[in-house]
Design a protein around this motif. Structure first.
Motif, mmCIF file in Angstrom:
data_model
loop_
_atom_site.group_PDB
_atom_site.id
_atom_site.type_symbol
_atom_site.label_atom_id
_atom_site.label_comp_id
_atom_site.label_asym_id
_atom_site.label_seq_id
_atom_site.Cartn_x
_atom_site.Cartn_y
_atom_site.Cartn_z
ATOM 1 N N TYR A 79 5.395 -5.802 -10.474
ATOM 2 C CA TYR A 79 5.824 -5.241 -9.204
ATOM 3 C C TYR A 79 5.723 -3.712 -9.237
ATOM 4 C CZ TYR A 79 7.918 -9.873 -9.043
ATOM 5 O OH TYR A 79 8.126 -11.228 -9.083
ATOM 6 N N LEU A 80 5.603 -3.142 -8.068
ATOM 7 C CA LEU A 80 5.698 -1.692 -7.935
ATOM 8 C C LEU A 80 6.562 -1.409 -6.715
ATOM 9 C CD1 LEU A 80 4.740 1.027 -9.135
ATOM 10 C CD2 LEU A 80 2.949 1.035 -7.374
ATOM 11 N N GLN A 81 7.775 -0.968 -6.964
ATOM 12 C CA GLN A 81 8.664 -0.561 -5.882
ATOM 13 C C GLN A 81 8.372 0.889 -5.556
ATOM 14 O OE1 GLN A 81 11.026 -2.392 -4.103
ATOM 15 N NE2 GLN A 81 11.125 -0.538 -2.838
ATOM 16 N N MET A 82 7.987 1.132 -4.326
ATOM 17 C CA MET A 82 7.606 2.474 -3.899
ATOM 18 C C MET A 82 8.576 2.965 -2.840
ATOM 19 S SD MET A 82 3.455 2.051 -3.744
ATOM 20 C CE MET A 82 3.492 0.968 -2.322
ATOM 21 N N ASN A 83 9.323 3.989 -3.156
ATOM 22 C CA ASN A 83 10.294 4.580 -2.234
ATOM 23 C C ASN A 83 9.881 5.996 -1.871
ATOM 24 O OD1 ASN A 83 11.912 2.235 -2.517
ATOM 25 N ND2 ASN A 83 12.967 3.112 -4.280
ATOM 26 N N SER A 84 10.475 6.503 -0.817
ATOM 27 C CA SER A 84 10.200 7.880 -0.374
ATOM 28 C C SER A 84 8.698 8.131 -0.293
ATOM 29 C CB SER A 84 10.856 8.884 -1.320
ATOM 30 O OG SER A 84 12.251 8.675 -1.402
ATOM 31 N N LEU A 85 8.002 7.220 0.332
ATOM 32 C CA LEU A 85 6.544 7.323 0.393
ATOM 33 C C LEU A 85 6.094 8.545 1.175
ATOM 34 C CD1 LEU A 85 5.794 3.553 0.826
ATOM 35 C CD2 LEU A 85 4.774 5.017 -0.921
ATOM 36 N N LYS A 86 4.987 9.094 0.733
ATOM 37 C CA LYS A 86 4.405 10.293 1.344
ATOM 38 C C LYS A 86 2.990 9.966 1.827
ATOM 39 C CE LYS A 86 6.816 13.196 -2.064
ATOM 40 N NZ LYS A 86 6.647 14.221 -3.119
ATOM 41 N N PRO A 87 2.485 10.714 2.794
ATOM 42 C CA PRO A 87 1.109 10.475 3.256
ATOM 43 C C PRO A 87 0.098 10.534 2.111
ATOM 44 C CG PRO A 87 2.247 11.858 4.824
ATOM 45 C CD PRO A 87 3.172 11.714 3.650
ATOM 46 N N GLU A 88 0.338 11.351 1.125
ATOM 47 C CA GLU A 88 -0.598 11.456 0.003
ATOM 48 C C GLU A 88 -0.576 10.234 -0.912
ATOM 49 O OE1 GLU A 88 1.700 13.699 0.955
ATOM 50 O OE2 GLU A 88 2.612 14.718 -0.789
ATOM 51 N N ASP A 89 0.340 9.308 -0.683
ATOM 52 C CA ASP A 89 0.341 8.044 -1.422
ATOM 53 C C ASP A 89 -0.628 7.036 -0.807
ATOM 54 O OD1 ASP A 89 3.890 8.407 -1.716
ATOM 55 O OD2 ASP A 89 2.394 8.775 -3.286
ATOM 56 N N THR A 90 -1.196 7.371 0.331
ATOM 57 C CA THR A 90 -2.144 6.480 0.987
ATOM 58 C C THR A 90 -3.353 6.232 0.093
ATOM 59 O OG1 THR A 90 -1.490 7.150 3.217
ATOM 60 C CG2 THR A 90 -3.704 6.224 2.957
ATOM 61 N N ALA A 91 -3.628 4.962 -0.161
ATOM 62 C CA ALA A 91 -4.731 4.587 -1.047
ATOM 63 C C ALA A 91 -4.820 3.075 -1.115
ATOM 64 C CB ALA A 91 -4.498 5.143 -2.455
ATOM 65 N N VAL A 92 -5.882 2.608 -1.733
ATOM 66 C CA VAL A 92 -5.954 1.200 -2.120
ATOM 67 C C VAL A 92 -5.343 1.103 -3.514
ATOM 68 C CG1 VAL A 92 -7.421 -0.781 -2.603
ATOM 69 C CG2 VAL A 92 -8.022 0.804 -0.748
ATOM 70 N N TYR A 93 -4.375 0.216 -3.653
ATOM 71 C CA TYR A 93 -3.673 0.047 -4.924
ATOM 72 C C TYR A 93 -4.211 -1.199 -5.626
ATOM 73 C CZ TYR A 93 -0.359 3.711 -3.827
ATOM 74 O OH TYR A 93 0.215 4.945 -3.553
ATOM 75 N N TYR A 94 -4.537 -1.029 -6.893
ATOM 76 C CA TYR A 94 -5.103 -2.109 -7.706
ATOM 77 C C TYR A 94 -4.183 -2.412 -8.888
ATOM 78 C CZ TYR A 94 -9.490 -0.862 -5.355
ATOM 79 O OH TYR A 94 -10.471 -0.598 -4.427
ATOM 80 N N CYS A 95 -4.029 -3.668 -9.191
ATOM 81 C CA CYS A 95 -3.331 -4.012 -10.425
ATOM 82 C C CYS A 95 -4.365 -4.373 -11.477
ATOM 83 C CB CYS A 95 -2.331 -5.136 -10.225
ATOM 84 S SG CYS A 95 -3.023 -6.769 -9.968
ATOM 85 N N THR A 96 -3.997 -4.157 -12.710
ATOM 86 C CA THR A 96 -4.883 -4.433 -13.824
ATOM 87 C C THR A 96 -4.061 -4.870 -15.021
ATOM 88 O OG1 THR A 96 -6.626 -3.495 -15.235
ATOM 89 C CG2 THR A 96 -4.822 -2.034 -14.614
ATOM 90 N N LEU A 97 -4.680 -5.621 -15.885
ATOM 91 C CA LEU A 97 -4.012 -6.000 -17.118
ATOM 92 C C LEU A 97 -5.010 -6.012 -18.267
ATOM 93 C CD1 LEU A 97 -4.723 -9.170 -18.045
ATOM 94 C CD2 LEU A 97 -3.284 -9.684 -16.087
#
Length: 116
Positions: A79-97
């Motif tokens: 999981y990734l809990q993202m709080n206080s999001l900012k416009p610069e957090d805009t992106a495609v997020y990928y998980c990897t292992l």
């Protein structure tokens, strides 16, 4: 074939929160590390947060104090809990292992858009 399925992305206003999930299946070997990367338009993919099998976490400086990575080993889910999001957090997020056999797998990505 290992499959990673991300979910939880979407559109949120600045200051809001989102929780991303990454479910792994068809894992034949033990997972060593799991991580979230992101890629914004015109930028290189960057590591956002990682978590080891022992629970050690690391974050890119820009998200420290705002994002929290966690993992449910029994469910092979991260999981990734993202709080206080900012416009610069805009992106495609990928998980990897990475497995014990040093193989790396990627999910298909989930879009996160933060409006100002």
């Amino acid at each position: 074939q290992v499959q990673l399925v991300e979910s939880g992305g979407g559109l949120v206003q600045a200051g809001g929160s989102l929780r991303l999930s990454c479910a792994a299946s068809e894992i034949s070997f033990s997972i060593v590390t799991m991580a979230w990367y992101r890629q914004a338009p015109g930028k290189e993919r960057e590591l956002v947060a990682g978590i080891s099998t022992g629970g050690t976490t690391n974050y890119v400086d820009s998200v420290k104090g705002r994002f929290t990575i966690s993992r449910d080993k029994a469910k092979n889910t991260m999981y990734l809990q993202m709080n206080s999001l900012k416009p610069e957090d805009t992106a495609v997020y990928y998980c990897t292992l990475v497995t014990l056999m040093r193989s790396r797998y990627w999910g298909q990505g989930t879009q996160v858009t933060v409006s100002s």
